[in-house]
Scaffold this motif. Structure first.
Motif, mmCIF file in Angstrom:
data_model
loop_
_atom_site.group_PDB
_atom_site.id
_atom_site.type_symbol
_atom_site.label_atom_id
_atom_site.label_comp_id
_atom_site.label_asym_id
_atom_site.label_seq_id
_atom_site.Cartn_x
_atom_site.Cartn_y
_atom_site.Cartn_z
ATOM 1 N N TYR A 37 0.751 -1.271 0.128
ATOM 2 C CA TYR A 37 -0.124 -0.146 0.076
ATOM 3 C C TYR A 37 0.891 1.445 -0.021
ATOM 4 O O TYR A 37 2.108 1.087 0.077
ATOM 5 C CB TYR A 37 -0.984 0.179 1.308
ATOM 6 C CG TYR A 37 -0.604 0.739 2.436
ATOM 7 C CD1 TYR A 37 0.804 0.463 2.949
ATOM 8 C CD2 TYR A 37 -1.375 1.732 3.103
ATOM 9 C CE1 TYR A 37 1.060 1.166 4.193
ATOM 10 C CE2 TYR A 37 -1.013 2.412 4.091
ATOM 11 C CZ TYR A 37 0.234 2.188 4.663
ATOM 12 O OH TYR A 37 0.610 2.881 5.815
ATOM 13 N N GLY A 39 0.035 5.316 1.656
ATOM 14 C CA GLY A 39 -1.058 6.022 1.907
ATOM 15 C C GLY A 39 -1.000 7.612 1.463
ATOM 16 O O GLY A 39 0.416 8.000 1.551
ATOM 17 N N LEU A 70 -4.399 3.954 0.462
ATOM 18 C CA LEU A 70 -5.273 4.542 1.688
ATOM 19 C C LEU A 70 -5.505 6.043 1.220
ATOM 20 O O LEU A 70 -4.223 6.728 1.222
ATOM 21 C CB LEU A 70 -4.358 4.275 2.933
ATOM 22 C CG LEU A 70 -5.077 4.982 4.132
ATOM 23 C CD1 LEU A 70 -6.370 4.649 4.564
ATOM 24 C CD2 LEU A 70 -4.173 4.818 5.121
ATOM 25 N N HIS A 75 -5.659 11.284 8.732
ATOM 26 C CA HIS A 75 -4.352 12.001 8.758
ATOM 27 C C HIS A 75 -4.198 13.501 8.156
ATOM 28 O O HIS A 75 -3.287 14.278 9.060
ATOM 29 C CB HIS A 75 -3.283 11.093 7.867
ATOM 30 C CG HIS A 75 -2.970 9.900 8.829
ATOM 31 N ND1 HIS A 75 -3.916 8.665 8.592
ATOM 32 C CD2 HIS A 75 -1.948 9.465 9.561
ATOM 33 C CE1 HIS A 75 -3.298 7.615 9.491
ATOM 34 N NE2 HIS A 75 -2.040 7.945 10.105
ATOM 35 N N TYR A 159 -0.552 11.049 14.779
ATOM 36 C CA TYR A 159 -0.422 10.613 13.408
ATOM 37 C C TYR A 159 0.468 9.471 13.087
ATOM 38 O O TYR A 159 0.158 8.584 12.310
ATOM 39 C CB TYR A 159 0.210 11.864 12.697
ATOM 40 C CG TYR A 159 0.315 11.911 11.298
ATOM 41 C CD1 TYR A 159 -0.427 12.679 10.359
ATOM 42 C CD2 TYR A 159 1.127 11.031 10.467
ATOM 43 C CE1 TYR A 159 -0.244 12.694 8.971
ATOM 44 C CE2 TYR A 159 1.222 11.288 9.032
ATOM 45 C CZ TYR A 159 0.522 11.989 8.439
ATOM 46 O OH TYR A 159 0.651 12.016 6.972
ATOM 47 N N GLN A 163 -0.359 5.690 11.527
ATOM 48 C CA GLN A 163 0.238 5.142 10.113
ATOM 49 C C GLN A 163 0.675 3.789 10.580
ATOM 50 O O GLN A 163 0.418 2.880 9.591
ATOM 51 C CB GLN A 163 1.445 6.140 9.798
ATOM 52 C CG GLN A 163 1.712 5.785 8.353
ATOM 53 C CD GLN A 163 2.442 6.760 7.575
ATOM 54 O OE1 GLN A 163 2.384 8.007 7.752
ATOM 55 N NE2 GLN A 163 3.487 6.454 6.720
ATOM 56 N N ASP A 166 -2.434 1.517 10.824
ATOM 57 C CA ASP A 166 -2.735 1.112 9.456
ATOM 58 C C ASP A 166 -2.184 -0.193 8.804
ATOM 59 O O ASP A 166 -2.822 -1.068 8.373
ATOM 60 C CB ASP A 166 -2.452 2.308 8.404
ATOM 61 C CG ASP A 166 -3.374 3.489 8.877
ATOM 62 O OD1 ASP A 166 -4.213 3.604 9.480
ATOM 63 O OD2 ASP A 166 -2.871 4.534 8.447
ATOM 64 N N GLN A 181 9.034 9.148 4.299
ATOM 65 C CA GLN A 181 8.181 8.475 5.296
ATOM 66 C C GLN A 181 8.997 7.283 6.078
ATOM 67 O O GLN A 181 8.578 6.760 7.042
ATOM 68 C CB GLN A 181 7.231 7.617 4.414
ATOM 69 C CG GLN A 181 6.369 8.453 3.413
ATOM 70 C CD GLN A 181 5.448 9.435 4.219
ATOM 71 O OE1 GLN A 181 4.791 9.038 5.437
ATOM 72 N NE2 GLN A 181 5.498 10.470 3.806
HETATM 73 N N1 TYR Z 1 2.292 10.342 5.972
HETATM 74 C C1 TYR Z 1 1.749 10.172 4.599
HETATM 75 C C2 TYR Z 1 0.306 9.803 4.284
HETATM 76 C C3 TYR Z 1 -0.062 8.433 5.124
HETATM 77 C C4 TYR Z 1 -0.973 8.355 6.118
HETATM 78 C C5 TYR Z 1 -1.239 7.165 6.579
HETATM 79 C C6 TYR Z 1 -0.478 5.923 6.092
HETATM 80 O O1 TYR Z 1 -1.210 4.851 6.623
HETATM 81 C C7 TYR Z 1 0.265 5.984 5.077
HETATM 82 C C8 TYR Z 1 0.881 7.391 4.620
HETATM 83 C C9 TYR Z 1 2.119 11.594 3.792
HETATM 84 O O2 TYR Z 1 3.285 12.195 4.240
HETATM 85 O O3 TYR Z 1 1.371 11.922 2.931
#
Ligand code: TYR
Ligand code: ATP
Length: 323
Positions: A37, A39, A70, A75, A159, A163, A166, A181
């Motif tokens: 995945y 996100g 996602l 978030h 946050y 993540q 998730d 990330q």
């Molecule tokens: N952290 C990601 C967004 C994200 C949020 C939740 C997740 O499980 C994964 C990715 C970003 O910077 O945009």
């Protein structure tokens, strides 16, 4: 090359790092349809930077992975990107953009964060994770993701825990994201086993340079996105930062490397006979050498990138335009 090696080489193409390649090899050997995945915080502009991760999902789909996207509305909310209503509307639009860009519809599952992130089981996972992470660590993991650098708010601490949750909750074997990330992913690898989930394998893509030579970002107006017309793309590429004989921080070279070359077996750079005639490349390596040595001139590169990028974007542009 055996089947596993072929898949690994496709997955590794243009990736900045895989943590770890051995674990990836083991996963592919033991599981014929693992899950991956990315996100995204829903965003008004899905630019070529964001699409680097989408390119990787396309590669992973070809390598037999189930792909989840996602749309991380909660978030984005916690990262102060707007009202939850506006964020959800943007998420809906983003979905169409991804499909238009080339992900296979029947093999791509879209998940809206708030569909499951308000469930009791998920919230209990987040609470349990919160008992395993110091404030300092949570804050540091957000260094490159949070909008707010000074006076961090509690939302910023939730946050990264969410993540990580998730990844466990969605049953992700391989988590993909930009290299920004990384710290959140490393945290997830460490803490998920503490609440009985497997640690994810992580793949990070490079960060694409914007047209001004800095990170491509929707807040800098230095991007190209799927709604740009052919004329706009021509103008943007013409004006783009593209220093002669320099690869580093060169957005035109990067667009060629990350967005064009993976989609063609061979590319041709058209050049008048008097300047040496056309150049053909089947790998980035050859093009890079010629550019560094001054054999390939920025103007010729820009002309070809304009033509090919328009070709790459055209199907998506049509679909997005017709929405
Ligand atoms: N952290 C990601 C967004 C994200 C949020 C939740 C997740 O499980 C994964 C990715 C970003 O910077 O945009
Ligand atoms: N210029 C870029 N190059 C490569 N990946 C990028 C780029 N910008 C964002 N991403 C990736 O897209 C995903 C979503 O990021 P997010 O929406 O938070 O972007 P962002 O960094 O806030 O971008 P922007 O500044 O354009 O809003 C992340 O995995 C991130 O790594």
């Amino acid at each position: 090359m055996n089947d596993t090696d072929k898949k690994i080489s496709l997955i590794k193409r243009n990736a900045k790092e895989i943590v770890t390649e051995d674990e990836l090899r083991e996963l592919i050997r033991g599981n014929s349809s693992p899950t991956t995945y990315v996100g995204y915080e829903p965003s008004g502009t899905l630019h070529l930077g964001h699409l680097l991760t989408a390119n990787k999902l396309i590669d992973l789909q070809k390598a037999g992975f189930n792909v989840k996207i996602l749309l991380a509305d909660l978030h984005a909310y916690l990262n102060e990107k707007g009202s939850i209503k506006d964020i959800r509307e943007t998420a809906e639009m983003n979905k169409d953009f991804f499909l238009a860009y080339g992900l296979e519809e029947d093999k791509t599952e879209f998940v809206l964060g708030s569909e499951y992130q308000l469930d009791e089981d998920y919230i209990m996972d987040v609470y349990e994770l919160s008992l395993n992470v110091t404030l300092n660590r949570a804050r540091r993991s957000m260094d490159e993701v949070s909008r707010r650098k000074k006076n961090p708010i509690v939302g910023q601490m939730l946050y990264p825990l969410m993540q990580a949750a998730d990844i466990g909750f969605l049953g992700i074997d391989l988590a993909v994201g930009g290299i920004d990330q990384r710290k959140i992913h490393m945290l997830a690898r460490e803490i998920l086993p503490k609440i009985d989930y497997n640690p994810p394998i992580c793949l990070h893509t490079p960060i694409l340079t914007g047209l001004d030579g800095k990170k491509m970002s929707s807040s800098r107006e230095n991007w190209i996105d799927l709604s740009d017309s052919p004329e706009e793309i021509e103008e943007k590429i013409n004006d783009a930062y593209c220093p002669k004989e320099q690869i580093k921080d060169n957005p035109v070279i990067e667009i060629m490397k990350y967005h064009i070359m993976p989609r063609y077996d061979e590319i041709t750079i058209e050049r008048p006979e008097k300047y040496g005639g056309d150049l053909n490349y089947s790998s980035f390596h050859g093009l890079k050498q010629d550019y560094l040595e001054g054999e390939l001139h920025p103007l010729d590169l820009k002309k070809s990138v304009t033509i090919y990028l328009n070709e790459v974007i055209e199907p998506a542009r049509k679909k997005v335009g017709g929405l």
